[in-house]
Design an enzyme around this catalytic site. Structure first.
Site, PDB file in Angstrom:
ATOM      1  N   ASP A 147       0.914   0.578   7.800  1.00  0.00           N
ATOM      2  CA  ASP A 147       0.930   1.641   6.755  1.00  0.00           C
ATOM      3  C   ASP A 147       1.194   3.090   7.397  1.00  0.00           C
ATOM      4  O   ASP A 147       1.049   3.200   8.584  1.00  0.00           O
ATOM      5  CB  ASP A 147      -0.270   1.801   6.167  1.00  0.00           C
ATOM      6  CG  ASP A 147      -0.527   0.617   5.292  1.00  0.00           C
ATOM      7  OD1 ASP A 147       0.525  -0.018   4.990  1.00  0.00           O
ATOM      8  OD2 ASP A 147      -1.734   0.472   4.848  1.00  0.00           O
ATOM      9  N   GLN A 156       8.002   7.859   4.303  1.00  0.00           N
ATOM     10  CA  GLN A 156       7.653   8.660   3.074  1.00  0.00           C
ATOM     11  C   GLN A 156       8.755   9.409   2.557  1.00  0.00           C
ATOM     12  O   GLN A 156       9.092  10.617   3.407  1.00  0.00           O
ATOM     13  CB  GLN A 156       6.345   9.216   3.493  1.00  0.00           C
ATOM     14  CG  GLN A 156       5.104   8.308   3.777  1.00  0.00           C
ATOM     15  CD  GLN A 156       4.128   9.168   4.583  1.00  0.00           C
ATOM     16  OE1 GLN A 156       4.437   9.763   5.653  1.00  0.00           O
ATOM     17  NE2 GLN A 156       2.926   8.764   4.467  1.00  0.00           N
ATOM     18  N   ARG A 174       9.330  -0.301   4.456  1.00  0.00           N
ATOM     19  CA  ARG A 174       8.823  -0.075   3.248  1.00  0.00           C
ATOM     20  C   ARG A 174       9.111   1.488   3.007  1.00  0.00           C
ATOM     21  O   ARG A 174       8.629   2.165   3.858  1.00  0.00           O
ATOM     22  CB  ARG A 174       7.300  -0.342   3.332  1.00  0.00           C
ATOM     23  CG  ARG A 174       6.692   0.279   1.774  1.00  0.00           C
ATOM     24  CD  ARG A 174       5.162   0.306   1.948  1.00  0.00           C
ATOM     25  NE  ARG A 174       4.674  -1.098   2.074  1.00  0.00           N
ATOM     26  CZ  ARG A 174       3.168  -1.124   2.844  1.00  0.00           C
ATOM     27  NH1 ARG A 174       2.712   0.148   2.988  1.00  0.00           N
ATOM     28  NH2 ARG A 174       2.860  -2.323   2.844  1.00  0.00           N
ATOM     29  N   GLY A 185       4.795   8.782  -0.460  1.00  0.00           N
ATOM     30  CA  GLY A 185       3.962   9.530   0.236  1.00  0.00           C
ATOM     31  C   GLY A 185       2.664   9.795  -0.611  1.00  0.00           C
ATOM     32  O   GLY A 185       2.899  10.487  -1.706  1.00  0.00           O
ATOM     33  N   ALA A 186       1.307   9.815  -0.011  1.00  0.00           N
ATOM     34  CA  ALA A 186       0.336   9.981  -0.723  1.00  0.00           C
ATOM     35  C   ALA A 186      -0.680  10.986  -0.096  1.00  0.00           C
ATOM     36  O   ALA A 186      -1.785  11.157  -0.644  1.00  0.00           O
ATOM     37  CB  ALA A 186      -0.597   8.628  -0.781  1.00  0.00           C
TER      38      ALA A 186
HETATM   39  P1  FDA Z   1       4.981   8.331  -9.269  1.00  0.00           P
HETATM   40  O1  FDA Z   1       3.838   9.008  -8.476  1.00  0.00           O
HETATM   41  O2  FDA Z   1       6.284   9.267  -9.594  1.00  0.00           O
HETATM   42  O3  FDA Z   1       4.389   7.647 -10.319  1.00  0.00           O
HETATM   43  C1  FDA Z   1       5.324   7.078 -11.193  1.00  0.00           C
HETATM   44  C2  FDA Z   1       4.782   6.166 -12.283  1.00  0.00           C
HETATM   45  O4  FDA Z   1       3.687   5.295 -11.528  1.00  0.00           O
HETATM   46  C3  FDA Z   1       3.524   7.194 -13.017  1.00  0.00           C
HETATM   47  O5  FDA Z   1       4.072   7.746 -13.988  1.00  0.00           O
HETATM   48  C4  FDA Z   1       2.426   6.247 -13.411  1.00  0.00           C
HETATM   49  O6  FDA Z   1       3.069   5.431 -14.422  1.00  0.00           O
HETATM   50  C5  FDA Z   1       2.694   5.026 -12.399  1.00  0.00           C
HETATM   51  N1  FDA Z   1       1.508   5.409 -11.213  1.00  0.00           N
HETATM   52  C6  FDA Z   1       1.728   5.671 -10.004  1.00  0.00           C
HETATM   53  N2  FDA Z   1       0.579   5.672  -9.211  1.00  0.00           N
HETATM   54  C7  FDA Z   1      -0.298   5.573 -10.209  1.00  0.00           C
HETATM   55  C8  FDA Z   1      -1.863   5.166  -9.857  1.00  0.00           C
HETATM   56  N3  FDA Z   1      -2.370   5.512  -8.728  1.00  0.00           N
HETATM   57  N4  FDA Z   1      -2.414   4.777 -11.145  1.00  0.00           N
HETATM   58  C9  FDA Z   1      -1.840   4.544 -12.194  1.00  0.00           C
HETATM   59  N5  FDA Z   1      -0.325   4.716 -12.379  1.00  0.00           N
HETATM   60  C10 FDA Z   1       0.238   5.162 -11.356  1.00  0.00           C
HETATM   61  N6  FDA Z   1       1.796   5.987   0.649  1.00  0.00           N
HETATM   62  C11 FDA Z   1       1.817   6.524   2.104  1.00  0.00           C
HETATM   63  O7  FDA Z   1       1.701   7.413   2.234  1.00  0.00           O
HETATM   64  N7  FDA Z   1       1.800   5.458   3.016  1.00  0.00           N
HETATM   65  C12 FDA Z   1       1.582   4.133   2.837  1.00  0.00           C
HETATM   66  O8  FDA Z   1       1.788   3.324   3.699  1.00  0.00           O
HETATM   67  C13 FDA Z   1       1.715   3.716   1.352  1.00  0.00           C
HETATM   68  N8  FDA Z   1       2.063   2.617   1.176  1.00  0.00           N
HETATM   69  C14 FDA Z   1       2.145   1.961  -0.059  1.00  0.00           C
HETATM   70  C15 FDA Z   1       2.358   0.660  -0.354  1.00  0.00           C
HETATM   71  C16 FDA Z   1       2.842   0.258  -1.620  1.00  0.00           C
HETATM   72  C17 FDA Z   1       3.194  -1.012  -2.094  1.00  0.00           C
HETATM   73  C18 FDA Z   1       2.991   1.367  -2.786  1.00  0.00           C
HETATM   74  C19 FDA Z   1       3.249   0.842  -4.064  1.00  0.00           C
HETATM   75  C20 FDA Z   1       2.615   2.517  -2.571  1.00  0.00           C
HETATM   76  C21 FDA Z   1       2.199   2.907  -1.082  1.00  0.00           C
HETATM   77  N9  FDA Z   1       1.952   4.300  -0.862  1.00  0.00           N
HETATM   78  C22 FDA Z   1       1.861   4.879   0.302  1.00  0.00           C
HETATM   79  C23 FDA Z   1       1.541   5.129  -2.037  1.00  0.00           C
HETATM   80  C24 FDA Z   1       2.988   5.942  -2.302  1.00  0.00           C
HETATM   81  O9  FDA Z   1       3.397   6.889  -1.522  1.00  0.00           O
HETATM   82  C25 FDA Z   1       2.674   6.840  -3.757  1.00  0.00           C
HETATM   83  O10 FDA Z   1       1.676   7.695  -3.566  1.00  0.00           O
HETATM   84  C26 FDA Z   1       2.303   5.932  -4.801  1.00  0.00           C
HETATM   85  O11 FDA Z   1       3.180   4.625  -4.650  1.00  0.00           O
HETATM   86  C27 FDA Z   1       2.636   6.655  -6.270  1.00  0.00           C
HETATM   87  O12 FDA Z   1       4.162   6.919  -6.206  1.00  0.00           O
HETATM   88  P2  FDA Z   1       5.347   6.286  -7.200  1.00  0.00           P
HETATM   89  O13 FDA Z   1       6.257   5.859  -6.381  1.00  0.00           O
HETATM   90  O14 FDA Z   1       4.783   5.113  -7.865  1.00  0.00           O
HETATM   91  O15 FDA Z   1       5.691   7.358  -8.215  1.00  0.00           O
END
Ligand code: FDA
Length: 332
Positions: A156, A185, A206, A210-211
């Site tokens: 990760d 990310q 992957r 980014g979180a």
């Molecule tokens: P976005 O944030 O634009 O969300 C799109 C839509 O998805 C939202 O409108 C909502 O409907 C839904 N959604 C998204 N998050 C939600 C939540 N928490 N609860 C409910 N609905 C939600 N990050 C990182 O920094 N390091 C890592 O190693 C990883 N690993 C990882 C693995 C996997 C399998 C996933 C899916 C994600 C990660 N992430 C991550 C997290 C990633 O960086 C990101 O923060 C989240 O996936 C949210 O971004 P989206 O791409 O979903 O888009």
């Protein structure tokens, strides 16, 4: 719900219509990310029964048995999984070694139960804060067990303070075992360069948005730019997948990006064995099911353990409306 919409009562007198009515989501997200790093907030929140119940939406359980049961259910419904033992920023060798021991156990369980799952690990949990060598020492038994089972290990990606060190550990691990892959990310400016460098040999990447809380000097502050960069990077990664140089793991719940990716892989005539979608346990189950129904490979990221606090707070920060869901647990 847009920020600034007036307070509406829905028969729940103490609840606002949406968290955005207390603070706009643009402010709530960063605040939640800041709280995710606060030891005091961690102590307070993890003691709250309703918060623990709410966290269960995103966390499969506190024990390996509960996580295995969740993966069995997911596998039976057509999903693959990646299993994460919750924990980050371990502060002692003993703690990091104990976490590594848990990863060895979970890899054995995956093998013994013939689960379709690999493992995802955070390097700060394996002792990266204690130095790269300490981290590699702790990772060694995990990697050996993954190799013995022929399983894949995902590293990760944490905040940008760890990016260089994570990629450096990855490079050293891949010299001994190919089935290890990074996360990139899209919110970081540097990622296009990292992607090109990683593509110099076949790699399973992957791609996520980014979180973590990042300064504007490191990451795009505007979501619109992050989304655009995600598509640019995904385009490059899928092209490399088509050329046999990569396996593309598109980790997003963004329905617009998923729609684009579905069209794009068709345009590229990309073989289904070269890419997959990845989503988090408990997030957009409707979209997960739709993809599996339509024949795509979907891997669900399943987390378990007692150290759920920072993971949970990041999930709230991603979608501040989730705070409302937590408050509902309080009212109940
Ligand atoms: P976005 O944030 O634009 O969300 C799109 C839509 O998805 C939202 O409108 C909502 O409907 C839904 N959604 C998204 N998050 C939600 C939540 N928490 N609860 C409910 N609905 C939600 N990050 C990182 O920094 N390091 C890592 O190693 C990883 N690993 C990882 C693995 C996997 C399998 C996933 C899916 C994600 C990660 N992430 C991550 C997290 C990633 O960086 C990101 O923060 C989240 O996936 C949210 O971004 P989206 O791409 O979903 O888009």
């Amino acid at each position: 719900m847009p920020a600034g919409r007036p307070y509406r009562r829905r028969g729940r007198p103490f609840l606002p219509a949406a968290p955005g009515d207390i603070l706009p989501p643009a402010m709530l997200g960063p605040l939640l990310l800041q709280l995710s790093r606060s030891p005091l907030a961690r102590r307070v929140v993890t003691d709250l029964g309703f918060a623990r119940r709410a966290a269960r939406r995103f966390v499969a359980g506190e024990t390996l048995d509960e996580a295995v049961a969740a993966i069995r259910r997911l596998n039976a419904s057509g999903f693959d999984a990646t299993l994460d033992f919750l924990g980050e920023n371990t502060l002692s060798e003993a703690e990091a070694a104990a976490c590594a021991g848990e990863y060895v156990r979970l890899l054995d369980r995956i093998q013994a139960e013939k689960l379709r799952s690999h493992a995802s690990v955070k390097l700060s949990q394996m002792g990266l804060d204690l130095g790269e060598e300490a981290c590699l020492r702790n990772l060694k038994p995990v990697l050996e067990r993954a190799r013995a089972h022929g399983n894949f290990l995902r590293l990760d990606m944490e905040s940008s303070a760890y990016t260089d060190r994570t990629l450096s550990v990855l490079a050293r691990l891949r010299d001994g075992y190919e089935k290890v892959g990074p996360v990139l990310q899209a919110y970081l400016y540097r990622t296009a360069g990292d992607l090109e460098r990683l593509l110099d040999r076949p790699v399973n990447i992957r791609l996520c948005k980014g979180a973590y809380r990042e300064p504007p000097s490191a990451a795009y502050p505007r979501k619109r730019d992050v989304d655009r960069n995600y598509v640019r990077l995904a385009e490059r990664l899928l092209r490399a997948a088509g050329e046999g140089k990569a396996y593309a793991s598109l980790a997003t719940h963004d329905a617009r990006i998923v729609r684009w990716a579905r069209l794009h892989v068709r345009r590229l005539k990309l073989d289904a064995s070269r890419f997959e979608f990845q989503m988090l346990y408990g997030v957009r189950r409707d979209l997960q099911q739709e993809l599996v129904r339509d024949g795509f490979r979907v891997r669900v990221y399943v987390s378990y353990g007692t150290h759920w606090y920072p993971y949970f707070m990041r999930r709230l920060a991603e979608r501040p409306a989730n705070v409302l869901f937590v408050l509902r647990h309080l009212v109940r």
